[in-house]
Design a protein around this motif. Structure first.
Motif, PDB file in Angstrom:
ATOM      1  N   HIS A   1       7.232 -14.209  -8.997  1.00  0.00           N
ATOM      2  CA  HIS A   1       6.470 -13.198  -9.730  1.00  0.00           C
ATOM      3  C   HIS A   1       6.561 -11.848  -9.010  1.00  0.00           C
ATOM      4  O   HIS A   1       5.573 -11.369  -8.451  1.00  0.00           O
ATOM      5  CB  HIS A   1       5.014 -13.637  -9.868  1.00  0.00           C
ATOM      6  CG  HIS A   1       4.855 -14.951 -10.563  1.00  0.00           C
ATOM      7  ND1 HIS A   1       4.919 -15.086 -11.935  1.00  0.00           N
ATOM      8  CD2 HIS A   1       4.673 -16.209 -10.061  1.00  0.00           C
ATOM      9  CE1 HIS A   1       4.774 -16.361 -12.253  1.00  0.00           C
ATOM     10  NE2 HIS A   1       4.613 -17.065 -11.139  1.00  0.00           N
ATOM     11  N   PRO A   2       7.734 -11.234  -9.034  1.00  0.00           N
ATOM     12  CA  PRO A   2       7.860  -9.938  -8.356  1.00  0.00           C
ATOM     13  C   PRO A   2       7.066  -8.850  -9.064  1.00  0.00           C
ATOM     14  O   PRO A   2       6.912  -8.876 -10.294  1.00  0.00           O
ATOM     15  CB  PRO A   2       9.360  -9.662  -8.426  1.00  0.00           C
ATOM     16  CG  PRO A   2       9.821 -10.411  -9.637  1.00  0.00           C
ATOM     17  CD  PRO A   2       9.002 -11.658  -9.663  1.00  0.00           C
ATOM     18  N   ARG A   3       6.577  -7.912  -8.279  1.00  0.00           N
ATOM     19  CA  ARG A   3       5.918  -6.719  -8.816  1.00  0.00           C
ATOM     20  C   ARG A   3       6.677  -5.497  -8.321  1.00  0.00           C
ATOM     21  O   ARG A   3       6.793  -5.255  -7.130  1.00  0.00           O
ATOM     22  CB  ARG A   3       4.465  -6.641  -8.389  1.00  0.00           C
ATOM     23  CG  ARG A   3       3.862  -5.261  -8.582  1.00  0.00           C
ATOM     24  CD  ARG A   3       2.382  -5.191  -8.311  1.00  0.00           C
ATOM     25  NE  ARG A   3       1.611  -5.644  -9.466  1.00  0.00           N
ATOM     26  CZ  ARG A   3       0.301  -5.434  -9.617  1.00  0.00           C
ATOM     27  NH1 ARG A   3      -0.382  -4.807  -8.652  1.00  0.00           N
ATOM     28  NH2 ARG A   3      -0.326  -5.849 -10.680  1.00  0.00           N
ATOM     29  N   PHE A   4       7.207  -4.722  -9.272  1.00  0.00           N
ATOM     30  CA  PHE A   4       7.857  -3.462  -8.958  1.00  0.00           C
ATOM     31  C   PHE A   4       6.920  -2.327  -9.361  1.00  0.00           C
ATOM     32  O   PHE A   4       6.064  -2.489 -10.241  1.00  0.00           O
ATOM     33  CB  PHE A   4       9.190  -3.348  -9.693  1.00  0.00           C
ATOM     34  CG  PHE A   4      10.134  -4.499  -9.430  1.00  0.00           C
ATOM     35  CD1 PHE A   4      10.328  -4.960  -8.140  1.00  0.00           C
ATOM     36  CD2 PHE A   4      10.824  -5.122 -10.465  1.00  0.00           C
ATOM     37  CE1 PHE A   4      11.203  -6.016  -7.875  1.00  0.00           C
ATOM     38  CE2 PHE A   4      11.696  -6.173 -10.226  1.00  0.00           C
ATOM     39  CZ  PHE A   4      11.880  -6.632  -8.928  1.00  0.00           C
ATOM     40  N   GLN A   5       7.083  -1.160  -8.746  1.00  0.00           N
ATOM     41  CA  GLN A   5       6.142  -0.077  -9.022  1.00  0.00           C
ATOM     42  C   GLN A   5       6.776   1.284  -8.755  1.00  0.00           C
ATOM     43  O   GLN A   5       7.755   1.403  -8.010  1.00  0.00           O
ATOM     44  CB  GLN A   5       4.890  -0.228  -8.172  1.00  0.00           C
ATOM     45  CG  GLN A   5       5.134  -0.287  -6.677  1.00  0.00           C
ATOM     46  CD  GLN A   5       3.864  -0.619  -5.905  1.00  0.00           C
ATOM     47  OE1 GLN A   5       2.907   0.153  -5.941  1.00  0.00           O
ATOM     48  NE2 GLN A   5       3.854  -1.762  -5.241  1.00  0.00           N
ATOM     49  N   GLY A   6       6.198   2.302  -9.377  1.00  0.00           N
ATOM     50  CA  GLY A   6       6.680   3.662  -9.154  1.00  0.00           C
ATOM     51  C   GLY A   6       6.001   4.647 -10.073  1.00  0.00           C
ATOM     52  O   GLY A   6       5.315   4.274 -11.036  1.00  0.00           O
ATOM     53  N   GLY A   7       6.182   5.911  -9.770  1.00  0.00           N
ATOM     54  CA  GLY A   7       5.580   6.963 -10.575  1.00  0.00           C
ATOM     55  C   GLY A   7       6.019   8.330 -10.117  1.00  0.00           C
ATOM     56  O   GLY A   7       7.010   8.465  -9.384  1.00  0.00           O
ATOM     57  N   ASN A   8       5.257   9.353 -10.536  1.00  0.00           N
ATOM     58  CA  ASN A   8       5.617  10.711 -10.134  1.00  0.00           C
ATOM     59  C   ASN A   8       4.400  11.630 -10.186  1.00  0.00           C
ATOM     60  O   ASN A   8       3.395  11.344 -10.837  1.00  0.00           O
ATOM     61  CB  ASN A   8       6.735  11.268 -11.011  1.00  0.00           C
ATOM     62  CG  ASN A   8       6.269  11.665 -12.393  1.00  0.00           C
ATOM     63  OD1 ASN A   8       5.833  10.817 -13.173  1.00  0.00           O
ATOM     64  ND2 ASN A   8       6.362  12.947 -12.707  1.00  0.00           N
ATOM     65  N   LEU A   9       4.507  12.749  -9.449  1.00  0.00           N
ATOM     66  CA  LEU A   9       3.546  13.851  -9.459  1.00  0.00           C
ATOM     67  C   LEU A   9       4.295  15.113  -9.845  1.00  0.00           C
ATOM     68  O   LEU A   9       5.424  15.324  -9.400  1.00  0.00           O
ATOM     69  CB  LEU A   9       2.913  14.054  -8.076  1.00  0.00           C
ATOM     70  CG  LEU A   9       2.044  12.938  -7.510  1.00  0.00           C
ATOM     71  CD1 LEU A   9       1.755  13.211  -6.030  1.00  0.00           C
ATOM     72  CD2 LEU A   9       0.736  12.837  -8.287  1.00  0.00           C
ATOM     73  N   ILE A  10       3.659  15.953 -10.665  1.00  0.00           N
ATOM     74  CA  ILE A  10       4.334  17.173 -11.087  1.00  0.00           C
ATOM     75  C   ILE A  10       3.355  18.342 -11.104  1.00  0.00           C
ATOM     76  O   ILE A  10       2.179  18.179 -11.456  1.00  0.00           O
ATOM     77  CB  ILE A  10       4.982  17.007 -12.489  1.00  0.00           C
ATOM     78  CG1 ILE A  10       5.742  18.271 -12.869  1.00  0.00           C
ATOM     79  CG2 ILE A  10       3.944  16.661 -13.545  1.00  0.00           C
ATOM     80  CD1 ILE A  10       6.564  18.139 -14.137  1.00  0.00           C
ATOM     81  N   ALA A  11       3.840  19.512 -10.699  1.00  0.00           N
ATOM     82  CA  ALA A  11       3.115  20.761 -10.830  1.00  0.00           C
ATOM     83  C   ALA A  11       4.083  21.781 -11.413  1.00  0.00           C
ATOM     84  O   ALA A  11       5.213  21.905 -10.936  1.00  0.00           O
ATOM     85  CB  ALA A  11       2.584  21.240  -9.477  1.00  0.00           C
ATOM     86  N   ALA A  12       3.650  22.488 -12.458  1.00  0.00           N
ATOM     87  CA  ALA A  12       4.513  23.473 -13.113  1.00  0.00           C
ATOM     88  C   ALA A  12       3.714  24.734 -13.406  1.00  0.00           C
ATOM     89  O   ALA A  12       2.554  24.670 -13.809  1.00  0.00           O
ATOM     90  CB  ALA A  12       5.088  22.899 -14.410  1.00  0.00           C
ATOM     91  N   TRP A  13       4.353  25.870 -13.192  1.00  0.00           N
ATOM     92  CA  TRP A  13       3.717  27.162 -13.432  1.00  0.00           C
ATOM     93  C   TRP A  13       4.680  28.040 -14.225  1.00  0.00           C
ATOM     94  O   TRP A  13       5.795  28.300 -13.790  1.00  0.00           O
ATOM     95  CB  TRP A  13       3.382  27.841 -12.100  1.00  0.00           C
ATOM     96  CG  TRP A  13       2.856  29.231 -12.203  1.00  0.00           C
ATOM     97  CD1 TRP A  13       2.038  29.738 -13.171  1.00  0.00           C
ATOM     98  CD2 TRP A  13       3.139  30.322 -11.316  1.00  0.00           C
ATOM     99  NE1 TRP A  13       1.780  31.065 -12.945  1.00  0.00           N
ATOM    100  CE2 TRP A  13       2.439  31.463 -11.805  1.00  0.00           C
ATOM    101  CE3 TRP A  13       3.901  30.453 -10.151  1.00  0.00           C
ATOM    102  CZ2 TRP A  13       2.486  32.690 -11.181  1.00  0.00           C
ATOM    103  CZ3 TRP A  13       3.951  31.683  -9.519  1.00  0.00           C
ATOM    104  CH2 TRP A  13       3.247  32.786 -10.031  1.00  0.00           C
ATOM    105  N   ILE A  14       4.243  28.472 -15.397  1.00  0.00           N
ATOM    106  CA  ILE A  14       5.035  29.394 -16.212  1.00  0.00           C
ATOM    107  C   ILE A  14       4.699  30.797 -15.729  1.00  0.00           C
ATOM    108  O   ILE A  14       3.649  31.358 -16.057  1.00  0.00           O
ATOM    109  CB  ILE A  14       4.739  29.222 -17.707  1.00  0.00           C
ATOM    110  CG1 ILE A  14       4.948  27.751 -18.129  1.00  0.00           C
ATOM    111  CG2 ILE A  14       5.655  30.131 -18.529  1.00  0.00           C
ATOM    112  CD1 ILE A  14       4.553  27.460 -19.563  1.00  0.00           C
ATOM    113  N   VAL A  15       5.569  31.362 -14.924  1.00  0.00           N
ATOM    114  CA  VAL A  15       5.315  32.620 -14.226  1.00  0.00           C
ATOM    115  C   VAL A  15       5.050  33.763 -15.199  1.00  0.00           C
ATOM    116  O   VAL A  15       4.238  34.656 -14.935  1.00  0.00           O
ATOM    117  CB  VAL A  15       6.507  32.958 -13.304  1.00  0.00           C
ATOM    118  CG1 VAL A  15       6.256  34.245 -12.534  1.00  0.00           C
ATOM    119  CG2 VAL A  15       6.792  31.811 -12.352  1.00  0.00           C
TER     120      VAL A  15
END
Length: 424
Positions: free
Chosen positions: A311-325
């Motif tokens: 019963h393997p468990r894999f995982q992952g994700g992301n963080l993002i910050a964006a600025w429209i100058v």
């Protein structure tokens, strides 16, 4: 972790980002952002640029007719340390990342009824295939819509969004590993404006086209539900919180989890290889906060697999910050599944302005190691700039720094990527 190249890339990113002159301050005050509450067949792919290159919608007997074209041209180069070169071989290159023809329309019926047909060239498989194609039936009395055909499963905001609109170069490696890009079946999309709740529920099968690259499951069921505790259109503020789950039966009792490191012309960085599996459950949480030109987001996913007693468990994700100058605000569609769309430059280049400039910082992580399963771990930090010349044309420039932990080695890779995006 060796982060010196990361901070160097971030410094370079902010050094080249444009800042409007004093005389342009008034134009930086973006108008009240739009929260879209309508949906048509094709969903995110049906979002139309405000400025059009040419007339592409017609009023025919019985239906409207709209046609569109999309094209992504991309180039990438890499710098590897000794360990990375032992793990995999990377060669500079590029070409057509994606090309697609899109057709859609609205039937002239009392009940809302729209249709879509998409045909796409996929660089990964060097082949053309149908994309989001089917019928959308509106049920305003039930505050929802039913789609029948080929579509996005509805798991994760960035997976729902069309790849032409996401602020990053690619979706996170975790999403590419866990969730196919398309599926055939039915999907219900609902939105309750009172409490600010949206959801979609889908049931899919590979009975129509088992040979398609995305048909990696015999059956799957997907649920995504979200809430907008903050929705202030006048101030441009929005808080989006959603949970999602996906239950699937792998095709032919086999599964393979693999992903590139956000570079489509590169080989797979992490890969479990094919293994026997009878069931996969994917769960995730996502949250996004928009405050005018600023956007912050986070997502994390788990995949639990039944693999012949393991019963393997894999995982992952992301963080993002964006600025429209340049001050624009990224629009949001709630009725079509709760996702952001691309934005319109206030002062396009072809009208004598600077276009719109967006600065993005994205961090992603994927772990395909658990027990006897050793697919590898990879993380990547990507500062980048998106230059929107006009609604239907933008240039993306990215620097990436990643570390791959695989084959008993930790290899560092630097990415230098550029992309031309056009859709109309």
């Amino acid at each position: 972790m060796r982060l010196a190249p990361v901070w160097g890339g971030i410094a370079l990113l902010f050094a080249i980002a444009p800042f409007p002159a004093r005389g342009q301050e008034a134009s930086r005050s973006a108008p009240a952002p739009t929260v879209e509450t309508t949906v048509e067949a094709g969903e995110a792919a049906s979002e139309e640029p405000r400025r059009r290159l040419y007339k592409n919608e017609y009023d025919w007997p019985g239906t409207t007719f709209h046609f569109g074209v999309g094209l992504l041209l991309e180039y990438g180069a890499y710098s590897q340390d000794a360990e990375s070169r032992q793990q995999l071989s990377l060669d500079p290159g590029g070409g057509i990342r994606d090309a697609r023809l899109l057709f859609r329309g609205r039937f002239k019926t009392q009940r809302p009824l729209s249709w879509s047909l998409g045909y796409m060239y996929d660089h990964s498989n060097r082949s053309w295939h149908f994309r989001q194609t089917g019928l959308m039936i509106g049920f305003p009395e039930l505050k929802g819509n039913l789609f029948i055909g080929r579509t996005k499963e509805g798991y994760s905001m960035t997976k729902v969004m069309t790849g032409y609109h996401i602020p990053t170069m690619e979706r996170s490696p975790a999403l590419d590993a866990f969730v196919p890009i398309l599926a055939d079946g039915i999907k219900w999309l609902g939105y309750l404006p009172g409490p600010g709740v949206f959801f979609n529920l889908g049931f899919y099968t590979d009975s129509l086209e088992e040979s398609a690259s995305f048909a990696t499951y015999d059956h799957q069921q997907v649920l995504r539900a979200g809430w907008l505790p903050i929705l202030d259109e006048k101030a441009g503020k929005l808080l989006h919180v959603a949970v999602m789950g996906r239950n699937g039966e792998p095709d032919d009792g086999q599964l393979q989890q693999r992903a590139r490191a956000e570079a489509n012309f590169a080989p797979y960085f992490v890969d479990t290889g094919k293994f026997a599996a009878t069931h996969a459950l994917t769960t995730g949480l996502e949250t996004y906060y928009r405050d005018g030109p600023w956007l912050f987001g986070a997502e994390y996913n788990f995949q639990d697999i039944d693999a012949n007693g393991q019963h393997p468990r894999f995982q992952g994700g992301n963080l993002i910050a964006a600025w429209i100058v340049t001050g624009e605000t990224r629009p949001y569609n709630v009725a079509g599944g709760g996702y952001f769309t691309d934005f319109s430059p206030k002062r396009p280049v072809f009208e004598g302005g600077p276009g719109a400039w967006e600065v993005v910082l994205n961090m992603s992580y994927l772990d395909l190691d658990d027990g006897t399963f050793q697919g590898g771990k990879v993380w990547r930090v990507t500062p980048m700039v998106n230059w929107h010349l006009v609604d239907y044309l933008k240039v993306q420039m990215a620097y990436g720094y990643s570390v791959l932990d695989r084959f008993g080695l930790e290899g560092d890779t630097q990415f230098f990527q550029a992309r031309l995006v056009t859709y109309f």
